[in-house]
Design a protein around this motif. Sequence first.
Motif, PDB file in Angstrom:
ATOM      1  N   ASP A 292     102.489  92.907  67.840  1.00  0.00           N
ATOM      2  CA  ASP A 292     103.834  93.348  67.879  1.00  0.00           C
ATOM      3  C   ASP A 292     103.736  95.150  67.273  1.00  0.00           C
ATOM      4  O   ASP A 292     103.835  95.389  66.278  1.00  0.00           O
ATOM      5  CB  ASP A 292     104.830  92.674  66.783  1.00  0.00           C
ATOM      6  CG  ASP A 292     106.140  93.230  66.711  1.00  0.00           C
ATOM      7  OD1 ASP A 292     106.497  94.081  67.983  1.00  0.00           O
ATOM      8  OD2 ASP A 292     106.887  92.815  65.894  1.00  0.00           O
ATOM      9  N   HIS A 378     108.220  92.083  59.007  1.00  0.00           N
ATOM     10  CA  HIS A 378     108.422  90.780  59.290  1.00  0.00           C
ATOM     11  C   HIS A 378     106.905  90.083  59.441  1.00  0.00           C
ATOM     12  O   HIS A 378     106.075  90.905  59.768  1.00  0.00           O
ATOM     13  CB  HIS A 378     109.237  90.295  60.380  1.00  0.00           C
ATOM     14  CG  HIS A 378     108.657  90.769  61.760  1.00  0.00           C
ATOM     15  ND1 HIS A 378     107.631  90.249  62.532  1.00  0.00           N
ATOM     16  CD2 HIS A 378     108.980  91.849  62.487  1.00  0.00           C
ATOM     17  CE1 HIS A 378     107.493  91.111  63.643  1.00  0.00           C
ATOM     18  NE2 HIS A 378     108.267  92.006  63.553  1.00  0.00           N
ATOM     19  N   HIS A 385     107.977  86.844  65.265  1.00  0.00           N
ATOM     20  CA  HIS A 385     108.524  86.696  63.591  1.00  0.00           C
ATOM     21  C   HIS A 385     108.022  85.419  63.122  1.00  0.00           C
ATOM     22  O   HIS A 385     108.641  84.321  63.086  1.00  0.00           O
ATOM     23  CB  HIS A 385     110.054  86.784  63.904  1.00  0.00           C
ATOM     24  CG  HIS A 385     110.566  88.095  64.521  1.00  0.00           C
ATOM     25  ND1 HIS A 385     111.824  88.135  65.111  1.00  0.00           N
ATOM     26  CD2 HIS A 385     110.005  89.238  64.466  1.00  0.00           C
ATOM     27  CE1 HIS A 385     111.985  89.357  65.548  1.00  0.00           C
ATOM     28  NE2 HIS A 385     110.907  90.041  65.139  1.00  0.00           N
ATOM     29  N   THR A 407     104.343  93.294  59.903  1.00  0.00           N
ATOM     30  CA  THR A 407     104.652  94.538  60.503  1.00  0.00           C
ATOM     31  C   THR A 407     105.141  95.614  59.397  1.00  0.00           C
ATOM     32  O   THR A 407     105.818  95.144  58.501  1.00  0.00           O
ATOM     33  CB  THR A 407     105.657  94.425  61.700  1.00  0.00           C
ATOM     34  OG1 THR A 407     106.845  93.969  61.052  1.00  0.00           O
ATOM     35  CG2 THR A 407     105.346  93.347  62.543  1.00  0.00           C
ATOM     36  N   GLU A 409     107.645  98.653  60.215  1.00  0.00           N
ATOM     37  CA  GLU A 409     108.215  99.292  61.444  1.00  0.00           C
ATOM     38  C   GLU A 409     109.640  99.845  61.116  1.00  0.00           C
ATOM     39  O   GLU A 409     110.665  99.513  61.632  1.00  0.00           O
ATOM     40  CB  GLU A 409     108.390  98.123  62.537  1.00  0.00           C
ATOM     41  CG  GLU A 409     109.154  96.751  61.982  1.00  0.00           C
ATOM     42  CD  GLU A 409     109.637  95.903  63.154  1.00  0.00           C
ATOM     43  OE1 GLU A 409     109.937  96.423  64.330  1.00  0.00           O
ATOM     44  OE2 GLU A 409     109.036  94.986  62.977  1.00  0.00           O
ATOM     45  N   GLU A 433     106.104 101.118  64.818  1.00  0.00           N
ATOM     46  CA  GLU A 433     105.688 100.002  64.373  1.00  0.00           C
ATOM     47  C   GLU A 433     104.124  99.590  64.234  1.00  0.00           C
ATOM     48  O   GLU A 433     103.514  99.717  65.355  1.00  0.00           O
ATOM     49  CB  GLU A 433     106.387  98.520  65.367  1.00  0.00           C
ATOM     50  CG  GLU A 433     105.949  97.198  64.817  1.00  0.00           C
ATOM     51  CD  GLU A 433     106.824  96.253  65.542  1.00  0.00           C
ATOM     52  OE1 GLU A 433     107.263  96.565  66.673  1.00  0.00           O
ATOM     53  OE2 GLU A 433     107.126  95.072  64.795  1.00  0.00           O
TER      54      GLU A 433
END
Length: 468
Positions: A292, A378, A385, A407, A409, A433
């Motif tokens: 992510d 997260h 998530h 992360t 971000e 991120e």
Amino acid sequence: MSETENTTVAAQSSSTNRRQPFPRGFLDTISQGWADRPETLPVARAQAPYAARRRDAVSRAFPGRRLVVPAGGLRQRSNDTDYPFRAHSAFSHLTGWGADSEPDSMLVFEPTADGHDVTLYFRERADRTTTEFYGDASIGEFWIGPRPALAGVAADLGVATAHIDGFAATDDDLVVGADDELTRFVSELRLVKDEYELDQLRQAIAITAQGFDDIVRELPAIIAHPRGERVVESVFHRRARTDGNWEGYDTIAASGPHACYLHWTRNDGAVVPGDLMLVDAGVELESLYTADITRTIPVSGRFTEVQRKVYETVREAADAAFAVVRPGIRFREVHEAAMAVIARRTAEWGLLPVTAEEALDADTGGQHRRYMVHGTSHHLGLDVHDCAQARREMYYDGVIEPGMVFTIEPGLYFQIDDLTVPEEYRGIGVRIEDDVLVTEDGVENLSAAIPRTADEVEAWIARLKPGQ
Ligand code: GLY
Ligand code: MN
Ligand code: MN
């Protein structure tokens, strides 16, 4: 009912207004003339011993209870077209079955005197004497290709298997997704990643890094197309599908003011030199672990002064968050470190009706959050998530441990019609991120190979964009 009658009835009922009924000669011959399938069993996949340890932990936590972990089923998109199947993350975590999971499977923990017997129930392929083989377009092997047999999956995953027809629910079952305590437990079980998971996440991030390089390389084609954001999405999709399984979530390709819409996935806008473009994308592997990552790049190759000021402030916030991460702090302190920078800078720029200290007051503040409404971090893993059903005291208020992956971000988003900011800020949206691993004494940035500072980003575009 005899096999012949059965075949005839099923063949008739599967006839549709656009399909010819199967004539007798077809039905008499279709089941014959096929070579035996090879009987060699696969060796257990790398994830099998890790999944076994996870099942042991579940078993120990729920003695005497019958537990059911459903994979989930196909979801209709329209008529006879389904969305691609994607198993429930708890199911994949506890079986080790990833993108090749069979829809409607159930992992069942049957209580015994000293633990549980665990069986994976799934719809084994039907043999070639059945109408399923040639007549069922959604699961028949004639239509969709080879499907797994019980013995093969048992060897592959290291778990006992049985046909789904032998599965029966009971009133006392605890079911993931229906029972809160079990659902929470299996979510919290994923908070600390094992070696296999870390390896997968590193691979997902490495392929994602290549996907970001692809986008930078394709900038001329992206700029040339009236829906350049779609070109960004499709360039990344090519990398995700060829080197991974899919994207872990819908790619956000947000150019200019679209970058201020936090989950902009329409991706139907132009990508215009002079604007910033925010790309939030992650490759998911066949194991279903996903990256992510977000990068925000100047489409022309160079940041304007105000774009650079906003960008470097977001980086300062991210760096402040990185600086506090170590085992023993609380998860929310990562967010607080980033938000302190966001509050200080937006106050300095005269954007807030209060001081930075007042904005940071837990009860009466929050004015700066207009410009960064989302959280800083997260957990990341099988789900983008990850661990979403974990208790707050284990997650947001929880203590950080080595092996956690999440992360960092932060962002700043000045919407095009936000009258609280000077005009020069309007339409600028920036997020940076990264995916990080908590180590024994600090943090490792798993996505450090992707250019991150404003200078690095400019050099990246200069290096990869043709014609620069
Ligand atoms: N890509 C969604 C997120 O960053 O949380
Ligand atoms: Mn994220
Ligand atoms: Mn993201």
